[in-house]
Scaffold this active site. Structure first.
Site, PDB file in Angstrom:
ATOM      1  N   GLU A   1       0.830  -1.210   0.000  1.00  0.00           N
ATOM      2  CA  GLU A   1       0.000   0.000   0.000  1.00  0.00           C
ATOM      3  C   GLU A   1       0.865   1.261   0.000  1.00  0.00           C
ATOM      4  O   GLU A   1       0.508   2.266  -0.611  1.00  0.00           O
ATOM      5  CB  GLU A   1      -0.927  -0.029   1.230  1.00  0.00           C
ATOM      6  CG  GLU A   1      -1.837   1.165   1.388  1.00  0.00           C
ATOM      7  CD  GLU A   1      -2.920   1.290   0.285  1.00  0.00           C
ATOM      8  OE1 GLU A   1      -3.017   0.409  -0.590  1.00  0.00           O
ATOM      9  OE2 GLU A   1      -3.642   2.303   0.312  1.00  0.00           O
TER      10      GLU A   1
ATOM     11  N   THR B   1     -11.225   8.488 -13.109  1.00  0.00           N
ATOM     12  CA  THR B   1     -10.277   7.901 -12.162  1.00  0.00           C
ATOM     13  C   THR B   1     -10.675   6.494 -11.734  1.00  0.00           C
ATOM     14  O   THR B   1      -9.921   5.812 -11.041  1.00  0.00           O
ATOM     15  CB  THR B   1     -10.063   8.830 -10.954  1.00  0.00           C
ATOM     16  OG1 THR B   1      -8.884   8.420 -10.263  1.00  0.00           O
ATOM     17  CG2 THR B   1     -11.253   8.815 -10.012  1.00  0.00           C
TER      18      THR B   1
END
Ligand code: DMJ
Length: 630
Positions: free
Chosen positions: A491, A602
């Protein structure tokens, strides 16, 4: 009838006084009537009319010429603004507010936007309904430079690439079939427990995975599955939900997903639904600055700031990631209100002073000032920058303001955030009031693609530099994958204390099927045709198959550095919308959704570039054939 005498007043005297009083009362009531009548005819009488008249009387719907309709919409919006100014203090007794409590983790802020008062509802509805719908799908199609699906659905000539693409299609079918089997109608699939997940991001809306999959299924030629998804939208997508949802998430997934499904297929059901949904989002903009808050109850229109956002602020990546979708809502509805809302955000951001030319992530929707000086191309900031360059591209390179803002932001990013690690990796650090945090989030890896698509229109002496930078960032993100046991990326990864593109904290080791690294491979492939990007994409496919595929679908993993993986039991809807779509495009020919005609929002939903000149030409060609009723 017996009149009882008042002491000291004769009967005749009493009669005289009564008639005097009667005349006086008559005079008084005449005066009041005159005053009220006069008030109604004063120039700013709209407020009074709204108070005393029903909504249809107050806001007549005109079916006139296109210009009349626009003028009406403008007036309705101006009237709504006046009403908002009067009703800024939220009504604490608002019906829906009493019923709906903010979900855990979303703390109501003092400065809430009241929901739709009756007058606001009227104005918002009129805003969105007055203009005539003049959008014609056939005309739009004629203005595309190429067919959306290419000459042969982007089928690659090279057998190995075709085989890889077929594999990605099989992955999509597997993910879809499991969602359908275990979680149909819910937002996401829990592949280990084999059930559905609803979550709190979308309020009462359901079927996030269906909406997010529509265009992917369509371009992959999974037409039976696409039909199931379309039927669900037609018969089951209920927009009358009453719960707090993220404005950003609803916009990028639902609005974006429905818009692209409409543009790709021309099916009117998507258009109808998306315009209805767009209208429900409008009250989120009812703040003193017009900067929307992050959370909105789609039923009541009440909006909140996220409880975790400092001092009731709005988030840059949230209010800065509405532009593409809202411009298209105006295109489809012929109603300028959606475009005006996002242009207002643009105006404020353009005007406000920026520390070192950078855009901090938190802004107060009340004062219009920055709340903190944290700058990032990862979470909280990311897609704001993406939408600047994509707004320019989507306008067929006519939106000069977006262009200027993007390249100035890029100058500031280059000067302040772009760093080189001791090992020679280029990365984008985060900035906290002048102090650098040498960390890059997985989310920030979208920047490879963004820099790539923006390179061409940079200043002549910068073009190559931007393309190189795009390649370097994509390379660094690929490195973050290769340095893990699973060959999937964490992440967040760091470049401090000896770390080189690796996570140093336990809490940053997870991978939740995110697309950003693969997204950059796809753009870089289209821009350079360097075969390494297809190879890197294939490595990701193998890693996903090995570590994330389980019997009931695909799951995120908790630690990319552990070879014995632990699954998080969630098949995110963006896996179907983005990760698999970008992989499929990576192994397709460039004429499938060509970049001269499409920009991806997006959430990877393709939206068409608005070829305005052509559309206007088409309009004038069509006009003579129109009947007066048109
Ligand atoms: C997606 O919903 C979008 O890409 C968004 O911009 C960021 N986060 C996820 C995927 O990681």
């Amino acid at each position: 009838m017996v009149f009882r005498k008042f002491p000291g007043v004769s009967a005749s005297g009493m009669g005289l006084r009564l008639s005097q009083k009667f005349v006086f009362l008559l005079f008084l009531s005449g005066l009041v009537t005159l005053c009220l009548g006069a008030l109604f005819f004063l120039p700013d009488s709209a407020r009074l009319k709204r108070i005393f008249l029903s909504k249809t009387e107050a806001q007549p719907v005109t079916v006139g010429s296109e210009n009349d309709a626009r003028e009406q919409a403008r007036k309705a919006d101006a009237a709504a603004a006046r009403v908002r100014a009067l009703s800024r203090k939220p009504s604490v007794t608002h019906e829906a507010r009493a019923v709906d409590r903010p979900p855990q983790g979303i703390k109501a802020q003092d400065e809430r936007s009241s929901g739709r008062t009756r007058t606001e509802t009227t104005a918002a509805q009129n805003d969105a309904r007055q203009p005539r719908d003049t959008f014609e799908y056939d005309r739009f199609k004629k203005c595309l430079l190429g067919s959306p699906l290419g000459s042969d659905r982007g089928k690659p000539g090279d057998p190995q690439t075709l085989q890889r693409r077929d594999k990605v299609k099989e992955m999509m079918k597997f993910a879809w079939d499991n969602y359908k089997h275990y979680a149909w109608g819910k937002n996401e699939l829990r592949p280990l427990t084999r059930n559905g997940h609803i979550g709190t991001m979308f309020g009462g809306l359901r079927g996030a995975s269906i909406i997010d999959s529509l265009d992917t299924l369509y371009i992959m030629d999974l037409l039976e599955e696409y039909e199931e998804a379309k039927d669900w939208v037609e018969n089951n997508l209920d927009l009358n939900s009453n719960g707090e949802s993220s404005l950003f998430e609803v916009n990028i997934r639902y609005v974006g997903g429905l818009l692209s499904a409409y543009y790709l297929t021309g099916n009117e059901v998507f258009k109808k639904k998306v315009l209805e949904l767009g209208e429900k989002l409008l009250p989120a903009f009812n703040t003193p600055t017009g900067i929307p808050r992050g959370v909105i109850n789609l039923g009541s229109g009440t909006s909140w700031s996220w409880g975790w956002a400092s001092a009731g602020s709005s988030i840059l990546a949230e209010f800065g990631t509405l532009h593409l979708e809202f411009v298209h809502l105006s295109e489809l509805s012929n109603n300028p209100v959606f475009r005006e809302k996002v242009m207002n955000i643009r105006k404020l951001l353009n005007k406000i002073e920026k520390p070192h030319g950078l855009y901090p992530n938190f802004l107060s929707p009340v004062t219009g000032n920055w709340v903190q000086h944290h700058v990032s191309l990862g979470g909280l900031g990311d897609s704001f920058y993406e939408y600047l360059i994509k707004s320019y591209l989507m306008s067929d390179k006519t939106d000069e303001e977006a262009k200027k803002m993007y390249y100035s932001a890029l100058e500031a990013i280059e000067a302040n955030l772009v760093q080189q690690s001791p090992g020679g990796l280029t990365y984008l650090a985060e900035w906290r009031g002048g102090i650098l945090d040498h960390k890059m989030g997985h989310l920030a890896c979208f920047a490879g693609g963004m820099l790539g698509i923006g390179a061409e229109d940079g200043a002549p002496e910068k073009k190559q530099r931007y393309l190189d930078l795009a390649g370097e960032i994509t390379h660094t993100c690929h490195e973050s994958y290769t340095r893990s046991a699973t060959k999937l990326g964490p992440e967040a990864f760091r470049f401090d204390a000896g770390a080189e593109a690796t996570a140093t904290r336990l809490s940053e080791r997870y991978y939740i099927l995110r697309p950003e690294v693969i997204e950059s491979y796809m753009y870089m492939w289209r821009l350079t045709h360097d075969p390494k990007y297809r190879e890197w994409g294939w490595e990701a496919v193998e890693a996903l198959e090995k570590h994330c595929r389980v019997e009931g679908g695909y799951s995120g993993i908790r630690d990319v550095y552990a070879s014995a993986v632990s699954h998080d039991n969630m098949q995110q809807s963006f896996f179907l919308s983005e990760t698999l779509k970008y992989l499929y495009l990576l192994f397709s020919d460039d004429d499938l959704l060509p970049l001269q005609d499409w920009v991806f929002n997006t959430e990877a939903h393709p939206l068409p570039i608005i070829h305005r000149n052509c559309l206007q030409r088409q309009n004038s060609l069509q006009k003579p054939d129109k009947t007066p009723a048109d």
